[in-house]
Design a protein around this motif. Sequence first.
Motif, PDB file in Angstrom:
ATOM      1  N   SER A 146       4.302  -1.195 -11.066  1.00 51.18           N
ATOM      2  CA  SER A 146       3.342  -0.099 -10.922  1.00 51.18           C
ATOM      3  C   SER A 146       2.639  -0.193  -9.567  1.00 51.18           C
ATOM      4  O   SER A 146       2.655  -1.236  -8.904  1.00 51.18           O
ATOM      5  CB  SER A 146       2.301  -0.154 -12.038  1.00 51.18           C
ATOM      6  N   LYS A 147       2.011   0.897  -9.188  1.00 54.43           N
ATOM      7  CA  LYS A 147       1.267   0.924  -7.932  1.00 54.43           C
ATOM      8  C   LYS A 147       0.152  -0.117  -7.939  1.00 54.43           C
ATOM      9  O   LYS A 147      -0.094  -0.785  -6.924  1.00 54.43           O
ATOM     10  CB  LYS A 147       0.675   2.320  -7.715  1.00 54.43           C
ATOM     11  N   GLU A 148      -0.500  -0.280  -9.088  1.00 50.77           N
ATOM     12  CA  GLU A 148      -1.591  -1.249  -9.195  1.00 50.77           C
ATOM     13  C   GLU A 148      -1.093  -2.675  -8.975  1.00 50.77           C
ATOM     14  O   GLU A 148      -1.737  -3.488  -8.300  1.00 50.77           O
ATOM     15  CB  GLU A 148      -2.249  -1.140 -10.579  1.00 50.77           C
ATOM     16  N   VAL A 149       0.070  -2.977  -9.533  1.00 52.92           N
ATOM     17  CA  VAL A 149       0.648  -4.325  -9.372  1.00 52.92           C
ATOM     18  C   VAL A 149       1.004  -4.571  -7.904  1.00 52.92           C
ATOM     19  O   VAL A 149       0.763  -5.653  -7.360  1.00 52.92           O
ATOM     20  CB  VAL A 149       1.901  -4.491 -10.257  1.00 52.92           C
ATOM     21  N   LEU A 150       1.548  -3.566  -7.251  1.00 51.84           N
ATOM     22  CA  LEU A 150       1.930  -3.706  -5.847  1.00 51.84           C
ATOM     23  C   LEU A 150       0.704  -3.918  -4.960  1.00 51.84           C
ATOM     24  O   LEU A 150       0.748  -4.715  -4.016  1.00 51.84           O
ATOM     25  CB  LEU A 150       2.705  -2.468  -5.393  1.00 51.84           C
ATOM     26  N   PHE A 191       8.154  -5.494   2.933  1.00 48.45           N
ATOM     27  CA  PHE A 191       6.850  -4.838   3.079  1.00 48.45           C
ATOM     28  C   PHE A 191       7.028  -3.317   3.069  1.00 48.45           C
ATOM     29  O   PHE A 191       6.277  -2.584   2.418  1.00 48.45           O
ATOM     30  CB  PHE A 191       6.189  -5.251   4.402  1.00 48.45           C
ATOM     31  N   GLN A 192       8.022  -2.851   3.795  1.00 46.30           N
ATOM     32  CA  GLN A 192       8.264  -1.414   3.880  1.00 46.30           C
ATOM     33  C   GLN A 192       8.632  -0.818   2.520  1.00 46.30           C
ATOM     34  O   GLN A 192       8.190   0.281   2.172  1.00 46.30           O
ATOM     35  CB  GLN A 192       9.377  -1.121   4.888  1.00 46.30           C
ATOM     36  N   VAL A 193       9.430  -1.556   1.738  1.00 44.27           N
ATOM     37  CA  VAL A 193       9.790  -1.101   0.394  1.00 44.27           C
ATOM     38  C   VAL A 193       8.533  -0.913  -0.449  1.00 44.27           C
ATOM     39  O   VAL A 193       8.379   0.081  -1.166  1.00 44.27           O
ATOM     40  CB  VAL A 193      10.753  -2.102  -0.287  1.00 44.27           C
ATOM     41  N   ILE A 194       7.600  -1.865  -0.355  1.00 47.87           N
ATOM     42  CA  ILE A 194       6.348  -1.769  -1.111  1.00 47.87           C
ATOM     43  C   ILE A 194       5.540  -0.555  -0.660  1.00 47.87           C
ATOM     44  O   ILE A 194       5.023   0.216  -1.480  1.00 47.87           O
ATOM     45  CB  ILE A 194       5.514  -3.059  -0.942  1.00 47.87           C
ATOM     46  N   LEU A 195       5.416  -0.366   0.657  1.00 51.55           N
ATOM     47  CA  LEU A 195       4.631   0.756   1.184  1.00 51.55           C
ATOM     48  C   LEU A 195       5.206   2.095   0.752  1.00 51.55           C
ATOM     49  O   LEU A 195       4.462   3.040   0.470  1.00 51.55           O
ATOM     50  CB  LEU A 195       4.575   0.663   2.709  1.00 51.55           C
ATOM     51  N   LYS A 196       6.527   2.179   0.688  1.00 48.89           N
ATOM     52  CA  LYS A 196       7.158   3.426   0.241  1.00 48.89           C
ATOM     53  C   LYS A 196       6.932   3.659  -1.241  1.00 48.89           C
ATOM     54  O   LYS A 196       6.724   4.802  -1.673  1.00 48.89           O
ATOM     55  CB  LYS A 196       8.649   3.390   0.554  1.00 48.89           C
ATOM     56  N   LYS A 197       6.959   2.583  -2.042  1.00 51.87           N
ATOM     57  CA  LYS A 197       6.733   2.725  -3.486  1.00 51.87           C
ATOM     58  C   LYS A 197       5.280   3.106  -3.769  1.00 51.87           C
ATOM     59  O   LYS A 197       4.995   3.794  -4.747  1.00 51.87           O
ATOM     60  CB  LYS A 197       7.110   1.431  -4.212  1.00 51.87           C
ATOM     61  N   ILE A 198       4.361   2.653  -2.914  1.00 54.82           N
ATOM     62  CA  ILE A 198       2.961   3.034  -3.063  1.00 54.82           C
ATOM     63  C   ILE A 198       2.751   4.483  -2.615  1.00 54.82           C
ATOM     64  O   ILE A 198       1.742   5.106  -2.919  1.00 54.82           O
ATOM     65  CB  ILE A 198       2.059   2.080  -2.240  1.00 54.82           C
ATOM     66  N   LYS A 199       3.765   4.995  -1.880  1.00 54.65           N
ATOM     67  CA  LYS A 199       3.725   6.359  -1.329  1.00 54.65           C
ATOM     68  C   LYS A 199       2.666   6.478  -0.248  1.00 54.65           C
ATOM     69  O   LYS A 199       1.814   7.388  -0.266  1.00 54.65           O
ATOM     70  CB  LYS A 199       3.507   7.391  -2.428  1.00 54.65           C
ATOM     71  N   CYS A 200       2.739   5.540   0.706  1.00 52.17           N
ATOM     72  CA  CYS A 200       1.845   5.591   1.858  1.00 52.17           C
ATOM     73  C   CYS A 200       2.233   6.749   2.772  1.00 52.17           C
ATOM     74  O   CYS A 200       3.332   7.308   2.662  1.00 52.17           O
ATOM     75  CB  CYS A 200       1.915   4.267   2.632  1.00 52.17           C
ATOM     76  N   SER A 201       1.355   7.067   3.682  1.00 52.27           N
ATOM     77  CA  SER A 201       1.593   8.182   4.599  1.00 52.27           C
ATOM     78  C   SER A 201       2.760   7.881   5.539  1.00 52.27           C
ATOM     79  O   SER A 201       3.124   6.716   5.757  1.00 52.27           O
ATOM     80  CB  SER A 201       0.337   8.455   5.429  1.00 52.27           C
ATOM     81  N   GLU A 202       3.324   8.932   6.082  1.00 52.50           N
ATOM     82  CA  GLU A 202       4.445   8.772   7.023  1.00 52.50           C
ATOM     83  C   GLU A 202       4.012   7.968   8.248  1.00 52.50           C
ATOM     84  O   GLU A 202       4.804   7.215   8.815  1.00 52.50           O
ATOM     85  CB  GLU A 202       4.953  10.147   7.447  1.00 52.50           C
ATOM     86  N   LYS A 203       2.747   8.123   8.643  1.00 50.04           N
ATOM     87  CA  LYS A 203       2.230   7.394   9.792  1.00 50.04           C
ATOM     88  C   LYS A 203       2.284   5.886   9.552  1.00 50.04           C
ATOM     89  O   LYS A 203       2.700   5.121  10.435  1.00 50.04           O
ATOM     90  CB  LYS A 203       0.794   7.841  10.078  1.00 50.04           C
ATOM     91  N   ILE A 204       1.891   5.461   8.360  1.00 50.79           N
ATOM     92  CA  ILE A 204       1.921   4.031   8.034  1.00 50.79           C
ATOM     93  C   ILE A 204       3.356   3.533   7.936  1.00 50.79           C
ATOM     94  O   ILE A 204       3.689   2.444   8.428  1.00 50.79           O
ATOM     95  CB  ILE A 204       1.164   3.772   6.719  1.00 50.79           C
ATOM     96  N   ILE A 205       4.220   4.316   7.317  1.00 56.55           N
ATOM     97  CA  ILE A 205       5.626   3.933   7.199  1.00 56.55           C
ATOM     98  C   ILE A 205       6.240   3.759   8.586  1.00 56.55           C
ATOM     99  O   ILE A 205       7.014   2.824   8.836  1.00 56.55           O
ATOM    100  CB  ILE A 205       6.430   4.973   6.395  1.00 56.55           C
ATOM    101  N   ASN A 206       5.897   4.652   9.520  1.00 52.52           N
ATOM    102  CA  ASN A 206       6.420   4.566  10.881  1.00 52.52           C
ATOM    103  C   ASN A 206       5.904   3.316  11.600  1.00 52.52           C
ATOM    104  O   ASN A 206       6.636   2.698  12.393  1.00 52.52           O
ATOM    105  CB  ASN A 206       6.051   5.822  11.675  1.00 52.52           C
ATOM    106  N   LYS A 207       4.637   2.959  11.344  1.00 47.39           N
ATOM    107  CA  LYS A 207       4.095   1.737  11.933  1.00 47.39           C
ATOM    108  C   LYS A 207       4.868   0.512  11.436  1.00 47.39           C
ATOM    109  O   LYS A 207       5.156  -0.407  12.198  1.00 47.39           O
ATOM    110  CB  LYS A 207       2.611   1.590  11.569  1.00 47.39           C
ATOM    111  N   GLN A 208       5.198   0.517  10.133  1.00 47.05           N
ATOM    112  CA  GLN A 208       5.956  -0.588   9.566  1.00 47.05           C
ATOM    113  C   GLN A 208       7.367  -0.636  10.150  1.00 47.05           C
ATOM    114  O   GLN A 208       7.913  -1.701  10.421  1.00 47.05           O
ATOM    115  CB  GLN A 208       6.017  -0.474   8.046  1.00 47.05           C
ATOM    116  N   GLU A 209       7.947   0.540  10.346  1.00 46.69           N
ATOM    117  CA  GLU A 209       9.288   0.623  10.947  1.00 46.69           C
ATOM    118  C   GLU A 209       9.288   0.003  12.340  1.00 46.69           C
ATOM    119  O   GLU A 209      10.249  -0.672  12.732  1.00 46.69           O
ATOM    120  CB  GLU A 209       9.736   2.086  11.011  1.00 46.69           C
ATOM    121  N   GLU A 210       8.212   0.204  13.077  1.00 40.61           N
ATOM    122  CA  GLU A 210       8.106  -0.375  14.413  1.00 40.61           C
ATOM    123  C   GLU A 210       8.029  -1.901  14.332  1.00 40.61           C
ATOM    124  O   GLU A 210       8.634  -2.612  15.149  1.00 40.61           O
ATOM    125  CB  GLU A 210       6.870   0.187  15.121  1.00 40.61           C
TER     126      GLU A 210
END
Length: 297
Positions: free
Chosen positions: A155-159, A228-247
């Motif tokens: 779940s999002k809470e667990v993540l 880390f990126q898998v977790i951020l995507k499952k939490i449904k973070c913003s595209e801006k945050i996902i892009n920062k992680q990609e960098e």
Amino acid sequence: LIKEFFNLFSFHARKSEHIDFTGSGHVEKNRFITKYDINPRKVTTNYLKQKIEDNYYLMINLNEKYLNVPGIDPYKDFCHDWLIYGYNDYDKSFNCCGYINIVNKGSYFGTVKVNYNDLICSINNVPYLFEYSKPRNLKCHSLKINFKNKENDLSKEVLIRKLEKFYEPRTFEIYHKVFIHNDINAIKRLIKSFKKRYVDELSDSKTLINDEIFLQDFRTLYEHKKVFQVILKKIKCSEKIINKQEELIRIAYKNLINCFKYNFNPSNSLSRTIYDTLIYSEINQYNIIKQVLEENH
């Protein structure tokens, strides 16, 4: 991925601190049905073929010296565990996969065909002490995919709690073994150890220390950024945050390549670049997670 390749621990070897995934050694526990039923002193071609027919993969320690594979040193004993996953009666060969050491070129992970008799010879010429000294999960065994295994989604809470805990780990973590330094503390120990070995000592010396960087550490950091990126995507973070992680993933990959370069051609400037990149990457990773936690509280 998150359950087995997110938490880290540090360990001491080769005069330095290193890191690995806490759950990496237990993948087979749930994914596969394992049988420690292979006696390397009694294996036959027909026995191995029958195990494959029964849908088992084979993890067997081999001595590469006897594989008769082009490029492998026929005069040097080198033992390692290999995956045997198929056979061909037409050319009387097994399909094998493992770390292959090529003379003057180093090692790579790949697949080769090995003659029936050469494979049995290779198995029979692994020293008994090599097999005996291995942990149980590295001894010769057979395994098949466990199709009954089911994963419960996180779940999002667990993540969110997992992210919090990563940056505020307990003094020790009990997970099959006692890990004194885990998660962010493990990374801090790695960075401190790297600085001492490849930055401080080199700067005080007129000559380079002929000591290769342990590539597994930087491969682990690179893979960890992707988890880390898998977790951020499952939490449904913003595209801006996902892009920062990609960098950060790209930066970690570039740092891994720099480690390869250093091992081929050591230089003080390159080791300093690797260290500075480590610091930059972890500071930015913390800032990303800090932002995510603030947005979700």
